[in-house]
Design a protein around this motif. Structure first.
Motif, short mmCIF file in Angstrom:
data_model
loop_
_atom_site.label_atom_id
_atom_site.label_comp_id
_atom_site.label_asym_id
_atom_site.label_seq_id
_atom_site.Cartn_x
_atom_site.Cartn_y
_atom_site.Cartn_z
N GLU A 275 0.83 -1.21 0.00
CA GLU A 275 0.00 0.00 0.00
C GLU A 275 0.86 1.26 0.00
N ALA A 276 1.92 1.28 0.79
CA ALA A 276 2.80 2.45 0.86
C ALA A 276 3.53 2.68 -0.47
N SER A 277 3.75 1.62 -1.24
CA SER A 277 4.44 1.74 -2.53
C SER A 277 3.53 2.23 -3.64
N ASN A 278 2.24 2.27 -3.38
CA ASN A 278 1.28 2.67 -4.42
C ASN A 278 1.16 4.19 -4.48
N THR A 279 2.25 4.85 -4.80
CA THR A 279 2.30 6.31 -4.79
C THR A 279 1.63 6.94 -6.01
N GLY A 280 1.37 6.16 -7.03
CA GLY A 280 0.79 6.72 -8.24
C GLY A 280 -0.47 6.03 -8.68
N PHE B 261 -1.07 2.90 -9.16
CA PHE B 261 -0.60 2.03 -10.22
C PHE B 261 -1.61 0.95 -10.57
N ASP B 262 -1.54 0.44 -11.80
CA ASP B 262 -2.38 -0.67 -12.24
C ASP B 262 -1.86 -2.00 -11.69
N LEU B 263 -0.55 -2.09 -11.50
CA LEU B 263 0.07 -3.32 -11.06
C LEU B 263 1.21 -2.99 -10.11
N ILE B 264 1.28 -3.73 -9.02
CA ILE B 264 2.38 -3.58 -8.07
C ILE B 264 2.98 -4.97 -7.88
N VAL B 265 4.28 -5.08 -8.07
CA VAL B 265 4.97 -6.35 -7.93
C VAL B 265 6.03 -6.18 -6.85
N ALA B 266 6.17 -7.18 -6.01
CA ALA B 266 7.09 -7.08 -4.86
C ALA B 266 8.23 -8.08 -4.97
N ASN B 267 9.33 -7.75 -4.31
CA ASN B 267 10.40 -8.72 -4.13
C ASN B 267 9.87 -9.84 -3.24
N TYR B 268 10.52 -10.99 -3.29
CA TYR B 268 10.11 -12.04 -2.36
C TYR B 268 11.33 -12.81 -1.88
N LEU B 269 11.15 -13.43 -0.75
CA LEU B 269 12.20 -14.22 -0.12
C LEU B 269 11.90 -15.69 -0.33
N ARG B 270 12.80 -16.37 -1.00
CA ARG B 270 12.66 -17.82 -1.20
C ARG B 270 13.43 -18.49 -0.08
N LYS B 271 12.67 -19.09 0.84
CA LYS B 271 13.30 -19.63 2.05
C LYS B 271 12.87 -21.08 2.25
N SER B 272 13.84 -21.92 2.52
CA SER B 272 13.57 -23.31 2.83
C SER B 272 14.71 -23.83 3.70
N ASP B 273 14.71 -25.12 3.96
CA ASP B 273 15.81 -25.70 4.72
C ASP B 273 17.13 -25.58 3.96
N ASP B 274 17.04 -25.51 2.62
CA ASP B 274 18.23 -25.51 1.78
C ASP B 274 18.65 -24.14 1.27
N GLU B 275 17.75 -23.15 1.33
CA GLU B 275 18.10 -21.86 0.75
C GLU B 275 17.44 -20.70 1.50
N ASP B 276 18.02 -19.54 1.34
CA ASP B 276 17.53 -18.31 1.93
C ASP B 276 17.93 -17.21 0.94
N LEU B 277 17.12 -17.04 -0.11
CA LEU B 277 17.50 -16.20 -1.23
C LEU B 277 16.45 -15.11 -1.47
N LEU B 278 16.87 -13.85 -1.41
CA LEU B 278 15.99 -12.74 -1.71
C LEU B 278 15.93 -12.56 -3.22
N MET B 279 14.76 -12.70 -3.79
CA MET B 279 14.56 -12.53 -5.23
C MET B 279 14.19 -11.06 -5.47
N VAL B 280 15.10 -10.30 -6.05
CA VAL B 280 14.93 -8.87 -6.22
C VAL B 280 14.49 -8.58 -7.65
N LEU B 281 13.50 -7.72 -7.77
CA LEU B 281 13.00 -7.34 -9.09
C LEU B 281 14.00 -6.44 -9.82
N PRO B 282 13.96 -6.45 -11.15
CA PRO B 282 14.80 -5.51 -11.89
C PRO B 282 14.32 -4.08 -11.67
N THR B 283 15.20 -3.12 -11.85
CA THR B 283 14.82 -1.72 -11.65
C THR B 283 13.99 -1.18 -12.81
#
Length: 147
Positions: free
Chosen positions: A108-113, A115-137
């Motif tokens: 909600e705070a990111s919806n400054t304009g 927007f029609d679509l808001i996409v977020a980064n996500y954290l892929r977390k499991s016993d085997d990995e802890d990886l932040l998936m960052v969107l392109p700029t």
């Protein structure tokens, strides 16, 4: 801004419970929550009990029995109940996913304009990995399937 959360589940009662808890503990609560089930009739009955504990609505997927069909069932419910209007946002998660408590607040705070679509980064977390998936700029139409 109104946010509708749509959770898709398929025969994973313990994971569904965890996903519903993550939605219910959001700092910025969703305005509506719809759970769409691809589960067996037996598990659907159990899911109904779990959803009612949280005050969330449960629907049986009435389309193709896969994730896309369930999302389309969720979208159909959103349109039936809320119509098509500016300021309605659809946030989805699988039954094996969780949202951090500030997820919807940050959306909600990111919806400054408005927007029609808001996409977020996500954290892929499991016993085997802890990886932040960052969107392109920056993205363009060439980054998507075309045709």
């Amino acid at each position: 801004m109104k946010i509708t959360a749509v959770i898709v589940t398929c025969n994973r009662l313990e994971l569904l419970l965890r996903a519903l808890k993550s939605v219910s503990t959001q700092i910025r609560k969703p305005d509506y929550v719809y759970v769409i089930s691809n589960s067996t009739n037996e598990n659907f009955k159990e899911e109904a009990g779990i959803c009612s504990e949280f005050g969330f609505e449960l629907f049986k997927n009435c389309r193709t029995e896969n994730y896309a069909g369930a999302l389309n069932t969720g979208i159909e419910e959103v349109v039936k109940r809320q119509g098509i209007a500016e300021g309605i946002y659809f946030a989805s998660l699988d039954d094996d996913d969780v949202w951090l408590p500030n997820y919807l607040k940050e959306i909600e705070a990111s919806n400054t304009g408005n927007f029609d679509l808001i996409v977020a980064n996500y954290l892929r977390k499991s016993d085997d990995e802890d990886l932040l998936m960052v969107l392109p700029t920056q993205i363009s139409a060439n980054d998507f399937l075309q045709g």
